[in-house]
Design a protein around this motif. Sequence first.
Motif, short mmCIF file in Angstrom:
data_model
loop_
_atom_site.label_atom_id
_atom_site.label_comp_id
_atom_site.label_asym_id
_atom_site.label_seq_id
_atom_site.Cartn_x
_atom_site.Cartn_y
_atom_site.Cartn_z
N ALA A 66 0.83 -1.20 0.00
CA ALA A 66 0.00 0.00 0.00
C ALA A 66 0.87 1.25 0.00
O ALA A 66 0.59 2.22 -0.72
N ASP A 67 1.93 1.23 0.79
CA ASP A 67 2.84 2.38 0.81
C ASP A 67 3.48 2.59 -0.55
O ASP A 67 3.65 3.73 -1.00
N ALA A 68 3.86 1.50 -1.22
CA ALA A 68 4.47 1.62 -2.54
C ALA A 68 3.49 2.20 -3.55
O ALA A 68 3.85 3.06 -4.36
N THR A 90 -7.48 -1.07 -3.66
CA THR A 90 -7.64 -2.52 -3.50
C THR A 90 -6.95 -3.01 -2.24
O THR A 90 -7.52 -3.76 -1.44
N LEU A 91 -5.71 -2.58 -2.03
CA LEU A 91 -4.95 -3.02 -0.87
C LEU A 91 -5.56 -2.50 0.43
O LEU A 91 -5.63 -3.22 1.43
N LEU A 92 -6.02 -1.26 0.44
CA LEU A 92 -6.65 -0.71 1.64
C LEU A 92 -7.95 -1.44 1.94
O LEU A 92 -8.28 -1.72 3.10
N GLY A 93 -8.70 -1.77 0.89
CA GLY A 93 -9.94 -2.52 1.10
C GLY A 93 -9.69 -3.90 1.67
O GLY A 93 -10.45 -4.38 2.51
N MET A 94 -8.60 -4.53 1.25
CA MET A 94 -8.28 -5.87 1.76
C MET A 94 -7.93 -5.85 3.23
O MET A 94 -7.99 -6.89 3.91
N THR A 95 -7.55 -4.70 3.76
CA THR A 95 -7.25 -4.59 5.18
C THR A 95 -8.38 -3.89 5.95
O THR A 95 -8.20 -3.54 7.11
N GLY A 96 -9.50 -3.68 5.29
CA GLY A 96 -10.67 -3.12 5.96
C GLY A 96 -10.65 -1.62 6.16
O GLY A 96 -11.48 -1.09 6.90
N ARG A 97 -9.76 -0.92 5.48
CA ARG A 97 -9.70 0.55 5.61
C ARG A 97 -10.56 1.15 4.50
O ARG A 97 -10.09 1.74 3.54
N TRP A 98 -11.86 1.01 4.69
CA TRP A 98 -12.81 1.30 3.60
C TRP A 98 -12.87 2.76 3.20
O TRP A 98 -12.95 3.07 2.00
N ASN A 99 -12.87 3.66 4.15
CA ASN A 99 -12.98 5.07 3.80
C ASN A 99 -11.78 5.53 2.98
O ASN A 99 -11.92 6.25 1.98
N GLU A 100 -10.59 5.08 3.38
CA GLU A 100 -9.39 5.43 2.62
C GLU A 100 -9.40 4.76 1.25
O GLU A 100 -8.97 5.34 0.25
N ALA A 101 -9.91 3.55 1.20
CA ALA A 101 -10.00 2.84 -0.07
C ALA A 101 -10.92 3.58 -1.03
O ALA A 101 -10.59 3.76 -2.22
N GLY A 102 -12.06 4.04 -0.53
CA GLY A 102 -12.98 4.77 -1.38
C GLY A 102 -12.38 6.04 -1.92
O GLY A 102 -12.58 6.40 -3.09
N THR A 103 -11.62 6.73 -1.09
CA THR A 103 -10.94 7.95 -1.54
C THR A 103 -9.95 7.64 -2.65
O THR A 103 -9.85 8.37 -3.65
N ALA A 104 -9.22 6.54 -2.51
CA ALA A 104 -8.24 6.15 -3.52
C ALA A 104 -8.92 5.79 -4.84
O ALA A 104 -8.47 6.19 -5.92
N GLU A 127 -18.77 0.93 -3.49
CA GLU A 127 -18.78 -0.29 -2.69
C GLU A 127 -17.96 -0.12 -1.42
O GLU A 127 -18.36 -0.55 -0.34
N ALA A 128 -16.81 0.53 -1.56
CA ALA A 128 -15.97 0.77 -0.39
C ALA A 128 -16.68 1.66 0.62
O ALA A 128 -16.63 1.42 1.84
N ALA A 129 -17.36 2.69 0.15
CA ALA A 129 -18.08 3.58 1.05
C ALA A 129 -19.21 2.83 1.76
O ALA A 129 -19.46 3.06 2.96
N LEU A 130 -19.89 1.93 1.06
CA LEU A 130 -20.93 1.13 1.71
C LEU A 130 -20.32 0.24 2.78
O LEU A 130 -20.87 0.12 3.89
N ASN A 131 -19.19 -0.39 2.48
CA ASN A 131 -18.53 -1.22 3.47
C ASN A 131 -18.05 -0.39 4.66
O ASN A 131 -17.91 -0.90 5.77
N GLY A 132 -17.78 0.89 4.42
CA GLY A 132 -17.36 1.79 5.49
C GLY A 132 -18.50 2.50 6.18
O GLY A 132 -18.30 3.46 6.92
N ASN A 133 -19.75 2.05 5.91
CA ASN A 133 -20.95 2.62 6.54
C ASN A 133 -21.12 4.11 6.24
O ASN A 133 -21.50 4.89 7.11
N ASP A 134 -20.84 4.48 5.00
CA ASP A 134 -21.02 5.86 4.57
C ASP A 134 -21.88 5.87 3.31
O ASP A 134 -21.39 6.12 2.20
N PRO A 135 -23.18 5.57 3.45
CA PRO A 135 -24.04 5.45 2.27
C PRO A 135 -24.21 6.75 1.49
O PRO A 135 -24.43 6.71 0.28
N ALA A 136 -24.13 7.90 2.14
CA ALA A 136 -24.27 9.17 1.43
C ALA A 136 -23.13 9.35 0.43
O ALA A 136 -23.35 9.71 -0.74
N THR A 137 -21.90 9.09 0.88
CA THR A 137 -20.75 9.17 -0.03
C THR A 137 -20.86 8.11 -1.11
O THR A 137 -20.55 8.37 -2.28
#
Length: 289
Positions: A66-68, A90-104, A127-137
């Motif tokens: 993810a850092d790379a 993709t990598l952030l989503g695999m570790t459950g960091r949904w809000n950051e994944a959605g931004t990426a 999909e990432a925002a839904l997994n992160g409980n942010d339905p508005a985004t």
Amino acid sequence: MSFALALLAAQVGALNTPGAAPPLPHERDTTPLRPPRNRTKVAGAPAPRVVTETVCPQTGDFAADADASRALAARSTGVERAKANECLGTLLGMTGRWNEAGTAFAAARQDARTPSWRARLGAAAGEAALNGNDPATALTALDATVPDALDSIAMSGFVALLRARALVALKRDAEAEAPLAQARDAAPNDAEIWLLSATLSRRLNRLADAQSRIEKAVALKPADPAIGLEAGVIAVLAGRDEAARRSWQSVVATAPSSIEATTAKGYLAQLDPALASKPTPKPTEQPSR
């Protein structure tokens, strides 16, 4: 108050008995993106739905990869930045960091060159925002994705399904009917979509529609415990207590260790406490239609 009335009143909250209320459309697993090939998925992560076509780092260290990807995105432009941000999401989503994944994913979509790529990234962001409980985004991202998805029936249907989830999560149930119908047209043999359609109809107190849709779900996937659980809920609300018993007993028999079985036991205890001491039917029995 009868059990059916109590259950109807509890549709938007937990039952005051053992077991949780049946899963609603936005509460079911929305699933993250498919991880890069040959990568081990994080324990407990949901099953994949959106597939990334970009080749991502695969060193075996999620954080380092993810850092790379983040560093590559920072020093790149255009298509290369889009690819790096897609990998990062993709990598952030695999570790459950949904809000950051959605931004990426949203950032990747800005640099993507083709409608099909933008559609895939927009769906991923939603999909990432839904997994992160942010339905508005999620809904904002998905609404913007609709035009890009028009050339693909499958992607249009998937975006519509995600939009329906977001709308239900925002308590805009009636508005979710149209995109869910679009999802059914795009994937008429997807049992989960028929289950969600039945659940939404039940929430809207359209029990005839709910019954026909749960029957379709049962026909497509007869042993699914979530479908059997919902079939029983619809049956009891329609005054068909015996059909509800059969559905819930079948859930307990076919998937005894599932969350749905725990819920079904709670419902059976409410419907008839004496049932708690009765043997469950053989596993060959199917949920009631």
